[in-house]
Write an enzyme that holds these catalytic residues in place. Structure first.
Site, short mmCIF file in Angstrom:
data_model
loop_
_atom_site.label_atom_id
_atom_site.label_comp_id
_atom_site.label_asym_id
_atom_site.label_seq_id
_atom_site.Cartn_x
_atom_site.Cartn_y
_atom_site.Cartn_z
CB CYS A 34 -1.80 0.17 -12.55
SG CYS A 34 -3.13 1.34 -12.21
CB CYS A 37 -2.84 0.39 -9.13
SG CYS A 37 -4.03 0.02 -10.43
#
Length: 110
Positions: A34, A37
């Site tokens: 991600c 993230c």
């Protein structure tokens, strides 16, 4: 470089580290693939260092801990949750946030 103050939360240590904690806990639900993230990670590290001893900070890899992700309805990441001695979060933030906003949020739960 990751902060030594950022813990790894898993199904095995969730009850003791998060639910049973005597201080507030910031949990970052994330995954290695991600991009947002990974972009949030340095902010998590800074906040973990800043609040060391006052707020426990850790991450849950949703790929490795799918049961926790399902339990908390994690369908988008990153998702931040703050817990305070309960299985129910007192704060939930979807997506990224800057260091100032995260600091303000944590000061609000102390």
């Amino acid at each position: 470089m990751a902060s030594p103050n950022v813990l790894e939360f898993t199904t095995d240590n969730w009850q003791s580290e998060v639910v049973g904690s005597n201080i507030p806990v910031l949990v970052d639900f994330w995954a290695p693939w991600c991009g947002p993230c990974r972009a949030l990670s340095p902010t998590i590290d800074k906040v973990a260092d800043q609040f060391a001893g006052k707020v426990k900070v850790g991450k849950v890899n949703v790929d490795e801990n799918g049961d926790l992700a399902a339990q908390y309805g994690i369908n988008t990441i990153p998702r931040l949750m703050v817990f305070k001695g309960s299985e129910r979060p007192v704060q939930t933030i979807n997506g990224t946030m800057n260091e100032a906003a995260m600091t303000q949020m944590l000061n609000g739960v102390l």
